[in-house]
Enzyme design. Sequence first.
Site, PDB file in Angstrom:
ATOM      1  N   TRP A  93     -29.450 -49.184  58.317  1.00  0.00           N
ATOM      2  CA  TRP A  93     -29.244 -49.933  59.562  1.00  0.00           C
ATOM      3  C   TRP A  93     -29.139 -51.445  59.331  1.00  0.00           C
ATOM      4  O   TRP A  93     -28.947 -52.208  60.286  1.00  0.00           O
ATOM      5  CB  TRP A  93     -30.360 -49.596  60.570  1.00  0.00           C
ATOM      6  N   LYS A  94     -29.299 -51.858  58.090  1.00  0.00           N
ATOM      7  CA  LYS A  94     -29.160 -53.275  57.714  1.00  0.00           C
ATOM      8  C   LYS A  94     -29.943 -54.166  58.694  1.00  0.00           C
ATOM      9  O   LYS A  94     -31.014 -53.767  59.161  1.00  0.00           O
ATOM     10  CB  LYS A  94     -27.672 -53.648  57.636  1.00  0.00           C
ATOM     11  N   HIS A 122     -28.626 -53.344  46.665  1.00  0.00           N
ATOM     12  CA  HIS A 122     -27.471 -53.353  47.567  1.00  0.00           C
ATOM     13  C   HIS A 122     -26.627 -54.598  47.295  1.00  0.00           C
ATOM     14  O   HIS A 122     -27.165 -55.682  47.050  1.00  0.00           O
ATOM     15  CB  HIS A 122     -27.936 -53.326  49.027  1.00  0.00           C
ATOM     16  N   GLU A 178     -25.101 -56.526  49.198  1.00  0.00           N
ATOM     17  CA  GLU A 178     -25.348 -57.678  50.089  1.00  0.00           C
ATOM     18  C   GLU A 178     -26.524 -58.508  49.568  1.00  0.00           C
ATOM     19  O   GLU A 178     -26.530 -59.729  49.705  1.00  0.00           O
ATOM     20  CB  GLU A 178     -25.589 -57.172  51.522  1.00  0.00           C
ATOM     21  N   GLU A 210     -21.082 -47.758  45.815  1.00  0.00           N
ATOM     22  CA  GLU A 210     -20.563 -48.491  46.974  1.00  0.00           C
ATOM     23  C   GLU A 210     -19.644 -49.609  46.477  1.00  0.00           C
ATOM     24  O   GLU A 210     -20.130 -50.708  46.151  1.00  0.00           O
ATOM     25  CB  GLU A 210     -21.715 -49.122  47.765  1.00  0.00           C
ATOM     26  N   GLY A 212     -17.851 -52.212  55.031  1.00  0.00           N
ATOM     27  CA  GLY A 212     -17.579 -52.864  56.311  1.00  0.00           C
ATOM     28  C   GLY A 212     -16.141 -53.315  56.512  1.00  0.00           C
ATOM     29  O   GLY A 212     -15.857 -54.098  57.416  1.00  0.00           O
ATOM     30  N   SER A 215     -17.533 -47.948  54.421  1.00  0.00           N
ATOM     31  CA  SER A 215     -16.635 -47.595  55.533  1.00  0.00           C
ATOM     32  C   SER A 215     -16.616 -46.093  55.845  1.00  0.00           C
ATOM     33  O   SER A 215     -15.580 -45.549  56.226  1.00  0.00           O
ATOM     34  CB  SER A 215     -15.219 -48.111  55.271  1.00  0.00           C
ATOM     35  N   GLY A 245     -23.444 -47.477  56.608  1.00  0.00           N
ATOM     36  CA  GLY A 245     -23.904 -48.716  57.227  1.00  0.00           C
ATOM     37  C   GLY A 245     -23.537 -48.752  58.699  1.00  0.00           C
ATOM     38  O   GLY A 245     -24.181 -48.134  59.543  1.00  0.00           O
ATOM     39  N   GLY A 246     -22.454 -49.474  59.024  1.00  0.00           N
ATOM     40  CA  GLY A 246     -22.060 -49.721  60.409  1.00  0.00           C
ATOM     41  C   GLY A 246     -22.055 -48.490  61.310  1.00  0.00           C
ATOM     42  O   GLY A 246     -22.554 -48.533  62.438  1.00  0.00           O
TER      43      GLY A 246
HETATM   44  P1  13P Z   1     -20.483 -49.712  55.913  1.00  0.00           P
HETATM   45  O1  13P Z   1     -20.685 -48.222  56.150  1.00  0.00           O
HETATM   46  O2  13P Z   1     -20.696 -50.524  57.143  1.00  0.00           O
HETATM   47  O3  13P Z   1     -19.194 -49.974  55.225  1.00  0.00           O
HETATM   48  O4  13P Z   1     -21.642 -50.157  54.915  1.00  0.00           O
HETATM   49  C1  13P Z   1     -21.868 -49.412  53.780  1.00  0.00           C
HETATM   50  C2  13P Z   1     -23.151 -49.860  53.192  1.00  0.00           C
HETATM   51  O5  13P Z   1     -23.252 -50.992  52.742  1.00  0.00           O
HETATM   52  C3  13P Z   1     -24.274 -48.931  53.217  1.00  0.00           C
HETATM   53  O6  13P Z   1     -25.318 -49.383  52.413  1.00  0.00           O
END
Ligand code: 13P
Length: 268
Positions: free
Chosen positions: A16-17, A102, A104, A174, A180, A220, A241-242
């Site tokens: 859920w970031k 991750h 990010e 990833e 994203g 994605s 993620g999203g």
């Molecule tokens: P998205 O699914 O938003 O592309 O993010 C992937 C992610 O970073 C999951 O850790």
Amino acid sequence: MANGFVLNMKVIIANWKMNVGVRESVALARGTLLALRGRRTLPEVIICPSFIALSEVHKVVARSSVKLGAQNLFWEDHGAYTGEISGRMLTELGVSHVIIGHSERREYLGETDEMIRNKVAQALENQLDVILCVGETAVERKSGAQRERVRTQLVHVLDGVHLKSHDRLMIAYEPVWAIGTGEIPEVAEILAMNEFIRSILSDVLPNMNANKIRVLYGGSVEGNNAYSFLREQTIDGLLVGGASVKLNQLKEIIDAASEVLDAQQTKV
Ligand code: 13P
């Protein structure tokens, strides 16, 4: 398990970031439990809210099959590390899994392979299952360096790490350019990368059967493409993620996993 045949269990991890606070996390966790109800087969579902929501979300999922994951941890057990959270603290909150490395965090917080290696050690010491993220950037991909990048990340982080069981480690492939963005690799590319990841794992963790370490895809993933990944036997699950903060999307992804698992069971 049926007739001695082990089903190819699929894992869905919701990252859920920094997208939802406590109230929304609790609502999403409740919605996730509802989405799992009444199914013949269930994937393993791990939800990873922000630190501040872990405690409340734990209350929601505690008596269910859904596991709780954290999005990060610190590499020391305790001490003067302002703002950090240790593995020991996470286990107090009922956390069983932790996402480490991750992209990010590598990009915005300057996490290096060495820090990530120390975090993995800390997680394992606290009996937390590790979801280790690896993946190349767009530039690395363009120059054909994606395998080298992933190999380096795995070797730097895992070489010599002592793992007691296959269950303690999952690798999430990833690609940074797919996170994203709505861009996704061809499934064949993911399969080839997964095979490559397993070959590196055999080298760095010689005491483990690399085929038993789960390798997931992330980047994605949405309700309408989840099945195309999950139907592949060597893609053990998805790190989402999203789409994982949109209940209808998450439900579709779980539907896709159940469909694959149902089909496997019918074949047995
Ligand atoms: P998205 O699914 O938003 O592309 O993010 C992937 C992610 O970073 C999951 O850790």
